[in-house]
Motif scaffolding. Structure first.
Motif, mmCIF file in Angstrom:
data_model
loop_
_atom_site.group_PDB
_atom_site.id
_atom_site.type_symbol
_atom_site.label_atom_id
_atom_site.label_comp_id
_atom_site.label_asym_id
_atom_site.label_seq_id
_atom_site.Cartn_x
_atom_site.Cartn_y
_atom_site.Cartn_z
ATOM 1 N N TYR A 146 29.513 -3.530 -3.840
ATOM 2 C CA TYR A 146 30.289 -3.316 -3.245
ATOM 3 C C TYR A 146 31.465 -3.878 -2.186
ATOM 4 C CZ TYR A 146 29.214 2.408 -2.920
ATOM 5 O OH TYR A 146 29.150 4.181 -3.006
ATOM 6 N N ARG A 161 31.193 4.048 7.459
ATOM 7 C CA ARG A 161 31.075 5.049 6.465
ATOM 8 C C ARG A 161 30.267 4.612 5.134
ATOM 9 N NH1 ARG A 161 34.273 7.727 2.087
ATOM 10 N NH2 ARG A 161 33.345 9.407 1.372
ATOM 11 N N MET A 162 30.954 3.720 4.644
ATOM 12 C CA MET A 162 29.905 2.700 3.157
ATOM 13 C C MET A 162 28.164 2.332 3.924
ATOM 14 S SD MET A 162 30.975 -0.010 1.448
ATOM 15 C CE MET A 162 32.847 0.683 1.445
ATOM 16 N N ASN A 164 26.407 4.219 5.906
ATOM 17 C CA ASN A 164 25.238 5.069 6.471
ATOM 18 C C ASN A 164 25.426 6.415 4.231
ATOM 19 O OD1 ASN A 164 25.023 7.123 8.772
ATOM 20 N ND2 ASN A 164 27.474 5.696 9.042
ATOM 21 N N PHE A 165 26.004 6.550 3.432
ATOM 22 C CA PHE A 165 26.424 6.054 2.595
ATOM 23 C C PHE A 165 24.756 5.256 1.270
ATOM 24 C CE2 PHE A 165 27.845 5.985 -2.363
ATOM 25 C CZ PHE A 165 27.312 7.212 -2.406
ATOM 26 N N ASP A 168 21.781 6.430 2.897
ATOM 27 C CA ASP A 168 21.643 7.872 2.262
ATOM 28 C C ASP A 168 20.898 7.255 0.879
ATOM 29 O OD1 ASP A 168 21.748 9.045 3.951
ATOM 30 O OD2 ASP A 168 24.071 9.955 3.355
ATOM 31 N N ARG A 169 21.648 6.618 -0.150
ATOM 32 C CA ARG A 169 20.623 6.515 -1.229
ATOM 33 C C ARG A 169 19.993 5.421 -1.166
ATOM 34 N NH1 ARG A 169 24.629 9.150 -1.160
ATOM 35 N NH2 ARG A 169 23.145 10.712 -0.854
#
Length: 287
Positions: A146, A161-162, A164-165, A168-169
């Motif tokens: 990223y 946001r990144m 959090n994403f 989640d993964r």
């Protein structure tokens, strides 16, 4: 940092830095033995600020372990971005294998892996201990990719946001690993040696890697669900391989034949391939 950026690392002299500080060059040498040592300490100070921030987040008990994971991930993105751009400011950095800057980078990587390990276990519990290094490798790989993409693409990114994403993964991958309980790719013994060597600013010696991998081969053969005759055949091949690789000049024709035999057992393909690579490395050094 400003002078290095303007003139380049190679073109900057200790005299330039001393002049800018308004002190004698000799006074600067009393603090830093070389220009490279000074560069290392500047980066070490930046890295320490990152670790201090990570400790502050970890000690904030008002947050859940998962919330701390998200905040630390967010801070990792910010730090990597700062660190990448500061390195891009320079050219001709001293990156020789045994140099002080290269040793510093190895030490920082080991410290970060240790920090990630503590974070992963805190979030997902002691049940992930066996596979934590695989999870850490996946996590670090996601962060790195990223960061590469966000430095290549000019569009603005929401790093919160990144973060959090990404977490989640990680939740999904951790759940999958806890359910399937696979054998780890990166085991505790291997990673312990790697991190210990990194903290001392060096690589794990090839001979030591070879010894550890042979030990893993022996233990894996012992656990195989095969007939006694097949296990005996594989054990004999492994012992012959161990004897041959212990020789100062191993016979690569014999080594490759033994590895080829071991690779006929699908559970041993990865380990045997690692051994082949290590043996080729040892042979190349002798040449």
């Amino acid at each position: 940092m400003q002078i290095f950026s303007q003139k380049g690392y190679a073109a900057t002299s200790i005299q330039d830095i001393a002049n800018d500080c308004g002190i004698a060059k000799g006074s600067l040498y009393k603090i830093f033995a070389s220009k490279e040592d000074l560069l290392v300490e500047v980066y070490r100070n930046r890295a320490q600020a990152m670790f201090d921030e990570a400790d502050r987040i970890k000690s904030d008990l008002s947050l859940s372990p998962r919330e701390r994971f998200i905040r630390q991930s967010h801070r990792q993105f910010e730090f990597f971005l700062e660190f990448k751009y500061s390195i891009k400011d320079f050219y001709e950095l001293p990156m020789n294998e045994d140099g002080a800057f290269s040793k510093f980078l190895k030490q920082m990587r080991s410290q970060m892996l240790c920090s990630f390990a503590e974070m992963i276990v805190n979030v997902y519990g002691p049940e992930v201990e066996k596979n934590k290094w695989d999870l850490i490798s996946l996590y670090a790989g996601i962060l790195k990719e990223y960061m590469i993409m966000t430095t290549l693409i000019t569009s603005p990114f929401d790093y919160n946001r990144m973060a959090n994403f990404v977490v989640d993964r990680m939740d999904e991958m951790a759940a999958g690993i806890l359910k399937s309980k696979p054998e780890p790719i990166l085991n505790a013994e291997t990673m312990s040696q790697f991190i210990e060597s990194g903290l001392h600013g060096c690589h794990v010696p090839a001979d030591e890697q070879l010894h550890m991998t042979l030990g893993k081969l022996m233990s894996t053969i012992q656990e195989l669900q095969v007939t006694n005759a097949r296990r005996a055949e594989l054990h004999e091949a492994a012992h012959l391989l161990k004897e041959e690789t212990a020789d100062e000049r191993p016979r690569m024709v014999l080594v490759r034949a033994l590895i080829g035999l071991l690779q006929t057992q699908h559970e041993l393909v990865v380990i045997a391939t690692q051994l082949e690579r290590l043996c080729e490395t040892k042979r190349a050094k002798l040449l």
